[in-house]
Scaffold this active site. Structure first.
Site, short mmCIF file in Angstrom:
data_model
loop_
_atom_site.label_atom_id
_atom_site.label_comp_id
_atom_site.label_asym_id
_atom_site.label_seq_id
_atom_site.Cartn_x
_atom_site.Cartn_y
_atom_site.Cartn_z
N GLY A 1 12.28 2.17 2.80
CA GLY A 1 12.53 1.77 1.63
C GLY A 1 13.42 2.44 0.75
NE ARG A 2 12.33 1.28 -4.70
CZ ARG A 2 11.79 0.04 -5.11
NH1 ARG A 2 12.43 -0.93 -5.14
NH2 ARG A 2 10.38 0.06 -4.92
CB ILE A 3 11.06 7.10 -1.36
CG1 ILE A 3 10.75 6.89 -2.88
CG2 ILE A 3 10.99 8.61 -1.07
CD1 ILE A 3 9.49 6.95 -3.14
CD GLU B 1 -3.47 11.58 -5.40
OE1 GLU B 1 -3.19 11.33 -6.56
OE2 GLU B 1 -2.82 11.26 -4.38
CB THR C 1 5.96 12.23 -1.10
OG1 THR C 1 6.97 11.14 -0.09
CG2 THR C 1 6.37 13.46 -0.69
CB SER C 2 3.38 7.52 0.65
OG SER C 2 4.96 7.30 0.94
NE ARG C 3 0.08 5.14 -4.39
CZ ARG C 3 0.98 5.75 -5.15
NH1 ARG C 3 1.65 6.84 -4.72
NH2 ARG C 3 1.28 4.90 -6.15
CG HIS D 1 0.50 11.55 -7.14
ND1 HIS D 1 -0.32 10.68 -6.69
CD2 HIS D 1 1.84 11.01 -7.02
CE1 HIS D 1 0.20 9.36 -6.43
NE2 HIS D 1 1.57 9.64 -6.71
P1 NAD Z 1 9.58 0.58 -1.26
O1 NAD Z 1 8.95 -0.57 -1.59
O2 NAD Z 1 11.11 0.83 -1.67
O3 NAD Z 1 9.65 0.82 0.34
C1 NAD Z 1 8.45 0.63 1.19
C2 NAD Z 1 8.98 0.37 2.49
O4 NAD Z 1 7.69 0.38 3.32
C3 NAD Z 1 9.74 -1.09 2.62
O5 NAD Z 1 10.80 -1.01 3.26
C4 NAD Z 1 8.49 -1.83 3.28
O6 NAD Z 1 9.18 -2.88 4.10
C5 NAD Z 1 7.57 -0.86 4.18
N1 NAD Z 1 6.41 -1.33 4.69
C6 NAD Z 1 5.58 -2.16 3.71
N2 NAD Z 1 4.40 -2.17 4.51
C7 NAD Z 1 4.73 -1.57 5.76
C8 NAD Z 1 3.91 -1.32 6.69
N3 NAD Z 1 2.63 -1.91 7.09
N4 NAD Z 1 4.36 -0.63 7.92
C9 NAD Z 1 5.40 -0.23 7.88
N5 NAD Z 1 6.46 -0.50 6.92
C10 NAD Z 1 5.86 -0.85 5.56
O7 NAD Z 1 9.01 1.93 -1.72
P2 NAD Z 1 9.37 3.21 -2.29
O8 NAD Z 1 9.85 3.35 -3.67
O9 NAD Z 1 10.21 3.95 -1.25
O10 NAD Z 1 8.04 3.99 -2.04
C11 NAD Z 1 7.25 4.49 -0.95
C12 NAD Z 1 5.87 5.16 -1.16
O11 NAD Z 1 6.09 6.14 -2.20
C13 NAD Z 1 5.00 4.13 -1.93
O12 NAD Z 1 3.72 4.27 -1.30
C14 NAD Z 1 4.82 4.62 -3.26
O13 NAD Z 1 3.52 4.52 -4.20
C15 NAD Z 1 5.15 6.17 -3.27
N6 NAD Z 1 5.50 6.80 -4.33
C16 NAD Z 1 4.89 8.23 -4.54
C17 NAD Z 1 5.57 8.90 -5.66
C18 NAD Z 1 5.00 10.39 -5.86
O14 NAD Z 1 5.03 10.87 -6.81
N7 NAD Z 1 4.54 11.11 -4.99
C19 NAD Z 1 6.15 8.22 -6.60
C20 NAD Z 1 6.89 6.91 -6.33
C21 NAD Z 1 6.30 6.18 -5.10
#
Ligand code: NAD
Length: 308
Positions: free
Chosen positions: A151-153, A263, A232-234, A282
């Site tokens: 996705g975005r990140i 956390e 950096t996700s969850r 985080h």
């Molecule tokens: P996003 O929604 O842009 O991208 C997520 C991607 O995961 C999507 O492309 C989706 O198709 C894919 N996806 C969904 N379910 C899936 C699965 N079961 N298997 C494989 N791929 C799957 O999200 P993002 O903005 O890139 O954020 C990604 C993660 O980063 C999220 O978990 C978000 O909570 C976390 N995050 C963490 C922080 C931090 O401070 N550490 C900040 C922002 C976001």
């Protein structure tokens, strides 16, 4: 009152005030304290902005004018969505304020581990200058990158990592079509293939029942000895017990975690004793600019609702 920030987590609200005032709307703040009635400012607000406050039926059912709840940030698991739906109240979030920061954070962890900066810094401070007597280090050039979630990140991280001219980028994201992947110059792969081939694996998927312990003992067992794993996700995406074991036995090169199963992580967690681990609290999302962006975008969402 048009908009109300509930349990404000910041000391000033200039960014929000500017956006709302420019559009002709008013803003206030309110606190809920146990044992006291809900504040009028909250009950009468048309839009409520919240950060990490739990917002359940016991509050939602008392709101008289509320059209929408705006959550600062991406996730909304702190909000009772069913009750909002029953009351016909919209829920808005701000999903895209921190893409740059989180991708930079993942990259910073990667480079810190790769260059063993933790131990080098400590050694130099202790008078140890062992240039020729080091544990092996590897170059990021021409390495195989594995992105789980695209996705975005992940896409922003890819952009930043391109500077290292990776030999190959493998992606696991069943929701992104092959054409899109080929436009980015990456190849679709299974989690198993990524684990066995990549020397940098970065997780960028949401945490759901499907992704719980996506990286467990088996996946760690199959990773290369020079692999760096980043999350950096969850926290729940990685089985921390299994990771602790892999790091203890030096089966992988290292791991960088900004998020944990619980956390804050217990400071006595055995994981925190691992030298080949780098952690943060985080904070991947945070920078002064991203914070300002978040607050401005949350206020813009409120204005969109208030304008109908
Ligand atoms: P996003 O929604 O842009 O991208 C997520 C991607 O995961 C999507 O492309 C989706 O198709 C894919 N996806 C969904 N379910 C899936 C699965 N079961 N298997 C494989 N791929 C799957 O999200 P993002 O903005 O890139 O954020 C990604 C993660 O980063 C999220 O978990 C978000 O909570 C976390 N995050 C963490 C922080 C931090 O401070 N550490 C900040 C922002 C976001």
């Amino acid at each position: 009152m048009n908009a109300c920030i509930l349990q404000p987590a910041y000391s000033n609200f200039q960014a929000e005030e500017q956006v709302l005032a420019a559009a002709g709307f008013s803003l206030t703040t309110a606190h809920i304290t146990a044992g006291n009635p809900l504040p009028e400012a909250l009950i009468n607000a048309e839009v409520i902005l919240i950060r990490d406050t739990l917002l359940g039926a016991e509050v939602i059912n008392h709101l008289t004018k509320c059209k929408a709840v705006v959550r600062y940030g991406v996730g909304y698991n702190t909000v009772d969505v069913d009750t909002l739906t029953q009351r016909n109240i919209m829920l808005c979030n701000v999903p895209d304020y921190d893409t740059d920061e989180v991708s930079t954070h993942a990259m910073a962890m990667y480079l810190t581990l790769l260059r063993r900066l933790k131990s080098r810094d400590r050694d130099v401070r202790q008078g140890i200058w062992a240039v020729d007597d080091r544990e092996p280090m590897y170059s990021p050039q021409h390495s195989v990158l594995g992105l789980i979630g695209f996705g975005r990140i992940a896409r922003r991280l890819l952009e930043k990592m391109q500077g290292f001219r990776p030999a190959e980028v493998l992606v696991y994201d069943p929701y992104v079509d092959l054409h899109t992947l080929s436009c980015f110059g990456v190849r679709s792969a299974t989690v198993a293939e990524i684990c066995s081939r990549a020397s940098m694996i970065s997780l960028h998927v949401p945490y759901t029942p499907d992704t719980h312990h996506l990286i467990g003992a088996q996946e760690l067992q199959n990773m290369r000895a020079d692999c760096i794993l980043l999350n950096t996700s969850r926290g729940g995406l990685i089985d921390e017990k299994a990771l602790n074991q892999a790091l203890l036995e030096k089966r992988i090169f290292g791991a960088g975690l900004d998020v944990f199963e619980q956390e804050p992580i217990n400071p006595n967690s055995p994981l925190l004793a691992r030298e080949n681990l780098i952690v943060s609290d985080h904070c991947g999302w945070y920078a002064e600019s991203s914070m300002n962006d978040l607050r401005t975008k949350a206020a813009q969402e409120a204005v969109r609702v208030l304008r109908g």
